[in-house]
Write a protein that holds these residues in place. Structure first.
Motif, PDB file in Angstrom:
ATOM      1  N   MET A 126      44.978  32.430  58.225  1.00  0.00           N
ATOM      2  CA  MET A 126      45.496  33.075  57.018  1.00  0.00           C
ATOM      3  C   MET A 126      44.472  34.023  56.382  1.00  0.00           C
ATOM      4  O   MET A 126      44.826  34.985  55.731  1.00  0.00           O
ATOM      5  CB  MET A 126      45.939  32.032  55.990  1.00  0.00           C
ATOM      6  CG  MET A 126      47.122  31.203  56.421  1.00  0.00           C
ATOM      7  SD  MET A 126      48.644  32.141  56.648  1.00  0.00           S
ATOM      8  CE  MET A 126      49.012  32.587  54.969  1.00  0.00           C
ATOM      9  N   GLU A 127      43.206  33.759  56.608  1.00  0.00           N
ATOM     10  CA  GLU A 127      42.148  34.576  56.013  1.00  0.00           C
ATOM     11  C   GLU A 127      41.679  35.692  56.947  1.00  0.00           C
ATOM     12  O   GLU A 127      40.870  36.523  56.553  1.00  0.00           O
ATOM     13  CB  GLU A 127      40.940  33.694  55.646  1.00  0.00           C
ATOM     14  CG  GLU A 127      41.239  32.596  54.642  1.00  0.00           C
ATOM     15  CD  GLU A 127      41.967  31.394  55.239  1.00  0.00           C
ATOM     16  OE1 GLU A 127      42.735  30.772  54.497  1.00  0.00           O
ATOM     17  OE2 GLU A 127      41.794  31.084  56.428  1.00  0.00           O
ATOM     18  N   ALA A 128      42.166  35.692  58.164  1.00  0.00           N
ATOM     19  CA  ALA A 128      41.618  36.579  59.194  1.00  0.00           C
ATOM     20  C   ALA A 128      41.836  38.060  58.903  1.00  0.00           C
ATOM     21  O   ALA A 128      41.013  38.887  59.257  1.00  0.00           O
ATOM     22  CB  ALA A 128      42.218  36.228  60.556  1.00  0.00           C
ATOM     23  N   GLY A 129      42.938  38.416  58.301  1.00  0.00           N
ATOM     24  CA  GLY A 129      43.202  39.829  58.042  1.00  0.00           C
ATOM     25  C   GLY A 129      43.988  40.477  59.164  1.00  0.00           C
ATOM     26  O   GLY A 129      44.009  40.003  60.298  1.00  0.00           O
ATOM     27  N   LEU A 130      44.637  41.572  58.816  1.00  0.00           N
ATOM     28  CA  LEU A 130      45.561  42.238  59.737  1.00  0.00           C
ATOM     29  C   LEU A 130      44.891  42.877  60.947  1.00  0.00           C
ATOM     30  O   LEU A 130      45.546  43.147  61.946  1.00  0.00           O
ATOM     31  CB  LEU A 130      46.364  43.301  58.990  1.00  0.00           C
ATOM     32  CG  LEU A 130      47.226  42.781  57.848  1.00  0.00           C
ATOM     33  CD1 LEU A 130      47.918  43.941  57.137  1.00  0.00           C
ATOM     34  CD2 LEU A 130      48.250  41.778  58.354  1.00  0.00           C
ATOM     35  N   THR A 131      43.615  43.147  60.866  1.00  0.00           N
ATOM     36  CA  THR A 131      42.930  43.782  61.997  1.00  0.00           C
ATOM     37  C   THR A 131      42.307  42.768  62.942  1.00  0.00           C
ATOM     38  O   THR A 131      41.706  43.151  63.941  1.00  0.00           O
ATOM     39  CB  THR A 131      41.836  44.750  61.491  1.00  0.00           C
ATOM     40  OG1 THR A 131      40.903  44.012  60.698  1.00  0.00           O
ATOM     41  CG2 THR A 131      42.451  45.878  60.661  1.00  0.00           C
ATOM     42  N   SER A 132      42.473  41.496  62.651  1.00  0.00           N
ATOM     43  CA  SER A 132      41.859  40.453  63.460  1.00  0.00           C
ATOM     44  C   SER A 132      42.817  39.913  64.523  1.00  0.00           C
ATOM     45  O   SER A 132      43.973  39.619  64.252  1.00  0.00           O
ATOM     46  CB  SER A 132      41.420  39.295  62.555  1.00  0.00           C
ATOM     47  OG  SER A 132      41.027  38.184  63.325  1.00  0.00           O
ATOM     48  N   TRP A 133      42.290  39.748  65.722  1.00  0.00           N
ATOM     49  CA  TRP A 133      43.094  39.152  66.788  1.00  0.00           C
ATOM     50  C   TRP A 133      43.456  37.720  66.444  1.00  0.00           C
ATOM     51  O   TRP A 133      44.480  37.216  66.891  1.00  0.00           O
ATOM     52  CB  TRP A 133      42.368  39.239  68.137  1.00  0.00           C
ATOM     53  CG  TRP A 133      41.171  38.336  68.213  1.00  0.00           C
ATOM     54  CD1 TRP A 133      39.888  38.641  67.873  1.00  0.00           C
ATOM     55  CD2 TRP A 133      41.161  36.964  68.626  1.00  0.00           C
ATOM     56  NE1 TRP A 133      39.072  37.543  68.049  1.00  0.00           N
ATOM     57  CE2 TRP A 133      39.829  36.496  68.512  1.00  0.00           C
ATOM     58  CE3 TRP A 133      42.140  36.082  69.073  1.00  0.00           C
ATOM     59  CZ2 TRP A 133      39.456  35.196  68.831  1.00  0.00           C
ATOM     60  CZ3 TRP A 133      41.771  34.789  69.394  1.00  0.00           C
ATOM     61  CH2 TRP A 133      40.441  34.353  69.272  1.00  0.00           C
TER      62      TRP A 133
END
Length: 174
Positions: A126-133
């Motif tokens: 949930m914290e990874a962000g939209l650019t994270s695989w």
């Protein structure tokens, strides 16, 4: 696409009649039929889920409001896709909404509980962000888990003339 047991209203102009499967047993509903119904449901859920996760993550929201938005949009898009097919059969909007609610509520609810539980359980998803695989892989995994575990629920519902089986009184996807 065939979703299983077909029930036809008496005056459905322009639609051929197909014999219904024997109701009352899970054996009357194939796994393929249940998987197709679940895939139909998953399509609407995934659109809403992805859109909600993207919006919430892009706005920097915490997990709770992001999940609430994703669930709300999953229901909206899930119902909308079912209503689209029913409306094409010439049914009024109120009836189409009733059919969508009857056909999809349990399936969407189960799917949403499962995929959001997975998203919350995967560390950092949930914290990874939209650019994270990590975000996208977790979301894909969550939707796969939801599909696999919702399919038996839909098979059980369809075998009893409930869930997605009610849609077939109004439309046929080919």
């Amino acid at each position: 696409m065939d979703h299983g047991t077909r029930h036809h209203p008496p005056a459905t102009a322009g639609h051929g009649h197909h014999p219904p499967a024997s109701p009352g047993t899970a054996a009357a509903t194939s796994w393929t039929t249940a998987a197709q119904a679940t895939l139909h449901c998953l399509t609407g859920c995934a659109i809403g889920e992805v859109l909600g996760m993207v919006i919430g993550t892009a706005l920097g929201w915490s997990a709770l409001p992001t999940v609430v938005l994703a669930v709300a949009l999953a229901f909206v898009f899930g119902y909308a896709l079912t209503m689209r097919g029913v409306l094409r059969a010439g049914v009024d909007g109120r009836t189409a909404l009733k059919v969508a609610l009857a056909a999809d509520t349990v399936s969407i609810a189960v799917m949403e509980i499962l995929d959001n539980a997975v998203m919350l359980a995967v560390p950092g998803a949930m914290e990874a962000g939209l650019t994270s695989w990590v975000f996208w892989a977790s979301l894909a995994f969550a939707l796969l888990v939801a599909f696999l575990l919702t399919t038996p629920v839909n098979r059980w519902l369809i075998s009893r003339g409930k869930g997605h089986a009610v849609v077939h009184a109004y439309h046929h996807a080919h």
